[in-house]
Scaffold this active site. Structure first.
Site, PDB file in Angstrom:
ATOM      1  N   ASP A 193       8.187   4.013 -10.830  1.00  0.00           N
ATOM      2  CA  ASP A 193       9.611   4.296  -9.285  1.00  0.00           C
ATOM      3  C   ASP A 193      10.389   3.902  -9.840  1.00  0.00           C
ATOM      4  OD1 ASP A 193       7.420   4.422  -7.405  1.00  0.00           O
ATOM      5  OD2 ASP A 193       7.272   2.123  -6.769  1.00  0.00           O
ATOM      6  N   ASP A 202       4.773  -4.893  -7.094  1.00  0.00           N
ATOM      7  CA  ASP A 202       4.130  -3.561  -7.432  1.00  0.00           C
ATOM      8  C   ASP A 202       4.503  -2.090  -7.696  1.00  0.00           C
ATOM      9  OD1 ASP A 202       5.853  -4.599  -5.512  1.00  0.00           O
ATOM     10  OD2 ASP A 202       6.151  -2.582  -4.760  1.00  0.00           O
ATOM     11  N   ASN A 203       5.603  -2.830  -8.554  1.00  0.00           N
ATOM     12  CA  ASN A 203       6.150  -1.850  -9.540  1.00  0.00           C
ATOM     13  C   ASN A 203       5.691  -1.921 -10.962  1.00  0.00           C
ATOM     14  OD1 ASN A 203       6.896  -0.301  -7.455  1.00  0.00           O
ATOM     15  ND2 ASN A 203       9.230  -1.207  -7.453  1.00  0.00           N
ATOM     16  N   ARG A 240       3.933  12.846  -8.851  1.00  0.00           N
ATOM     17  CA  ARG A 240       4.299  12.724  -9.792  1.00  0.00           C
ATOM     18  C   ARG A 240       2.593  12.571 -10.812  1.00  0.00           C
ATOM     19  NH1 ARG A 240       6.754   6.429  -8.475  1.00  0.00           N
ATOM     20  NH2 ARG A 240       4.467   5.906  -7.665  1.00  0.00           N
ATOM     21  N   GLY A 275       0.880  -0.888   0.016  1.00  0.00           N
ATOM     22  CA  GLY A 275      -0.052  -0.033   0.100  1.00  0.00           C
ATOM     23  C   GLY A 275       0.896   1.381   0.110  1.00  0.00           C
ATOM     24  N   GLY A 304       7.436   7.548   5.961  1.00  0.00           N
ATOM     25  CA  GLY A 304       6.312   7.758   4.885  1.00  0.00           C
ATOM     26  C   GLY A 304       7.064   9.128   4.303  1.00  0.00           C
ATOM     27  N   ARG A 358      -1.231  -1.026 -10.703  1.00  0.00           N
ATOM     28  CA  ARG A 358      -0.115  -2.278 -10.542  1.00  0.00           C
ATOM     29  C   ARG A 358      -0.967  -3.776 -10.515  1.00  0.00           C
ATOM     30  NH1 ARG A 358       3.367   0.453  -6.514  1.00  0.00           N
ATOM     31  NH2 ARG A 358       1.790   2.986  -6.637  1.00  0.00           N
ATOM     32  N   GLY A 395       2.773   3.907   1.561  1.00  0.00           N
ATOM     33  CA  GLY A 395       3.214   4.473   2.397  1.00  0.00           C
ATOM     34  C   GLY A 395       3.812   5.469   2.945  1.00  0.00           C
ATOM     35  N   ARG A 396       4.155   6.154   1.416  1.00  0.00           N
ATOM     36  CA  ARG A 396       4.310   7.128   1.687  1.00  0.00           C
ATOM     37  C   ARG A 396       4.171   8.282   0.374  1.00  0.00           C
ATOM     38  NH1 ARG A 396      10.723   7.499   0.218  1.00  0.00           N
ATOM     39  NH2 ARG A 396      11.047   5.577  -1.330  1.00  0.00           N
TER      40      ARG A 396
HETATM   41  P1  AMP Z   1       8.969   1.463  -3.397  1.00  0.00           P
HETATM   42  O1  AMP Z   1      10.274  -0.107  -3.039  1.00  0.00           O
HETATM   43  O2  AMP Z   1       9.579   2.442  -3.399  1.00  0.00           O
HETATM   44  O3  AMP Z   1       8.569   0.440  -4.441  1.00  0.00           O
HETATM   45  O4  AMP Z   1       8.554   1.046  -2.199  1.00  0.00           O
HETATM   46  C1  AMP Z   1       8.037  -0.501  -1.855  1.00  0.00           C
HETATM   47  C2  AMP Z   1       6.837  -0.214  -0.224  1.00  0.00           C
HETATM   48  O5  AMP Z   1       7.830   0.467   0.913  1.00  0.00           O
HETATM   49  C3  AMP Z   1       5.341   1.031  -0.695  1.00  0.00           C
HETATM   50  O6  AMP Z   1       4.147   0.770  -0.213  1.00  0.00           O
HETATM   51  C4  AMP Z   1       6.357   2.170  -0.011  1.00  0.00           C
HETATM   52  O7  AMP Z   1       4.789   2.791   0.491  1.00  0.00           O
HETATM   53  C5  AMP Z   1       7.283   1.761   1.090  1.00  0.00           C
HETATM   54  N1  AMP Z   1       7.833   2.721   1.825  1.00  0.00           N
HETATM   55  C6  AMP Z   1       8.955   2.808   1.052  1.00  0.00           C
HETATM   56  N2  AMP Z   1       9.145   3.936   1.446  1.00  0.00           N
HETATM   57  C7  AMP Z   1       8.801   4.459   2.797  1.00  0.00           C
HETATM   58  C8  AMP Z   1       9.140   4.950   3.456  1.00  0.00           C
HETATM   59  N3  AMP Z   1      10.325   6.028   3.895  1.00  0.00           N
HETATM   60  N4  AMP Z   1       7.513   4.744   4.899  1.00  0.00           N
HETATM   61  C9  AMP Z   1       7.184   4.772   5.046  1.00  0.00           C
HETATM   62  N5  AMP Z   1       6.504   3.482   3.259  1.00  0.00           N
HETATM   63  C10 AMP Z   1       7.067   3.350   2.732  1.00  0.00           C
HETATM   64 MG    MG Z   2       6.986   1.407  -5.787  1.00  0.00          MG
END
Ligand code: AMP
Ligand code: MG
Length: 486
Positions: free
Chosen positions: A264, A254-255, A178, A92, A128, A185, A94-95
């Protein structure tokens, strides 16, 4: 707090919010101390129908930093799951926060999302937040990909928060705005499947078809139609990556966006010398997402997508499995064919003649064994020049003669073939050493190198006009590593 900029051209809708509640959660950006725009994309803003002059301002910074909401926003975080390096996880946003869907003057619908805007209920142990380097990196590389003609999410703004984020050290915090055709996804469907809510999954199928594949003929299995349509788009996308030497670096499910956009930009990078086994990401220890693995991994991800759709494809599991298998069977060949067609265009071959396959294969083999620079070798040929360090290279010269003979054997005059090649072969890609230098300078407050590099990489077909420092690979003895942007 709503923004006073009601007339900046915002025309936000919320079709995603009408999907069943398992897919989203109302969620507000968390205000930051001192929002300040680092960069704002005027051209993109204008194409979205936004008033760039009004938004490139302290009021705009307040919106893009998450301190005030644009007119009509109903912010939410999206739920999704995903296979990360092969392992299933609930994720989900997360940020990230979806502010809404901007309806552009041409009536197209674009997600406007803040990334790095504070915690949500999906943050798990994350803060976040995001640091300036990775957000500027996404801005730069996504805009470069767009200029290369490759489907991608875009970047509207990067905003400093005036707060620090703790990574290995304390870094300036930033929020990326963005723009995406959507943020649906493969992992969104995995979330639906894991929830076991078939009605919700079915609503998502219909929504995705309507939003991204409106011309798909109506059949008795919308899920199968979606699988076919998504696979076709991924096959072209991944081939385009291969043809410019782009390594995504973290092709988790998820990407992978169903729109067919690249999404991403974490540990991504472009190859310099041609080696199909190239891996840049420090977290990719086994080379799962190496250059040559991108087509098979896309196929693997599509298989996870198909699994999530199975109960909707056919109520009888074995019928569903065989329908899904036949839908995906052709993917490797389709992707390889797009790559081959693209390679022929990169070499100026406009007809089909016996020996073409060997000619293209032999060029790749030569590049591999001589460690030729992928971008520069094609660019040199496109300009009627020889790639670097080939004076004494007998293997290259014999290939080159075959290629010249082949060009003479097609009706197109050679000069026209070269002109065509210059449209297919970029003169420049974001070189890793240049990207790192620009991000390091930006992190310590100097944006000049970033703006210079952005101007160069967003005009990648300007053959003959690229300052040499931007077209050369970094020092050969430094093996480049990228780190995940979290
Ligand atoms: P990503 O590697 O950017 O595709 O992120 C993978 C997952 O980790 C996604 O659910 C993001 O929302 C979550 N995520 C990445 N960085 C953070 C962060 N600093 N705080 C909270 N969630 C994060
Ligand atoms: Mg991602």
């Amino acid at each position: 707090m709503p923004s006073p900029l009601a007339h900046a051209g915002w025309h936000l809708e919320h079709s995603y919010a009408s999907l069943p509640g398992i897919f989203h959660k109302a969620s507000h950006p968390e205000p930051v101390r001192r929002p300040a725009l680092v960069i704002f994309n005027h051209t993109l803003a204008a194409s979205l129908g936004l008033d760039a002059a009004l938004l490139d301002s302290p009021e705009g910074a307040s919106i893009f930093g998450g301190n005030s909401l644009p007119h009509g926003s109903r912010p939410l975080a999206q739920a999704y799951a995903g296979h990360q390096f092969g392992h299933f996880t609930f994720l989900g946003d997360g940020r990230a926060i979806l502010l809404g869907e901007q309806i552009a003057p041409d009536n197209r619908r674009w997600d406007v999302q803040l990334k790095g805007s504070g915690p949500t209920r999906f943050s798990r142990r994350g803060d976040g937040r995001a640091a300036i380097g990775p957000m500027l990196r996404e801005y730069l590389v996504s805009e470069a990909m767009h200029a290369l003609g490759i489907p991608t999410t875009r970047s509207l703004a990067v905003t400093l928060t005036g707060e620090s984020v703790r990574r290995d050290s304390l870094l300036p915090g930033a929020v990326l705005t963005r723009i995406a055709a959507s943020h649906i996804r493969v992992g969104t469907f995995e979330w639906a499947a894991a929830s076991g809510d078939l009605d919700a999954a079915s609503a998502l199928v219909n929504y995705t078809l309507a939003r991204h594949f409106p011309d798909t003929p109506v059949t008795d299995s919308p899920a199968l139609a979606l699988l076919n349509a998504v696979a076709a788009r991924q096959a072209t996308l991944i081939a385009q990556w291969q043809l410019v030497g782009f390594i995504h670096g973290v092709m988790n499910t998820d990407n992978m966006a169903l729109s067919g956009e690249t999404i991403d930009y974490g540990p991504c990078a472009f190859i310099d010398h041609y080696d199909p086994a190239t891996v840049f990401s420090s977290i990719d220890r086994h080379g799962r997402y190496a250059y040559h693995n991108q087509p098979p991994i896309a196929h693997w991800n599509l298989t996870r997508f198909a699994e999530a759709l199975l109960p909707l494809i056919h109520p009888d599991e074995s019928s569903a499995v065989s329908a899904a298998q036949s839908a995906l069977k052709a993917f490797p060949d389709t992707c390889a064919r797009h790559q081959y067609d693209g390679l022929k265009a990169k070499l100026g071959l406009v007809s089909d003649l016996p020996g073409d396959r060997a000619l293209t294969d032999d060029f790749l083999s030569w590049m591999h064994s001589s460690r030729a620079d992928f971008t520069n070798a094609f660019a040199a040929l496109s300009n009627g020049n020889l790639p670097e360090n080939t004076n004494e290279d007998a293997v290259f010269h014999s290939w080159h003669q075959r290629w010249l003979n082949r060009l003479s054997a097609q009706p197109l005059p050679i000069d026209d073939a070269l002109a065509l090649m210059r449209q297919h072969n970029p003169a420049v890609i974001p070189r890793n050493h240049k990207v790192e230098a620009a991000l390091a300078a930006a992190t310590s407050g100097d944006l000049t190198p970033f703006h210079q590099l952005l101007a160069i990489v967003t005009n990648p077909f300007a053959h003959g006009n690229i300052p040499v420092e931007f077209s050369q690979p970094g020092p050969a003895n430094c093996s480049y590593q990228t780190f995940c942007g979290t």
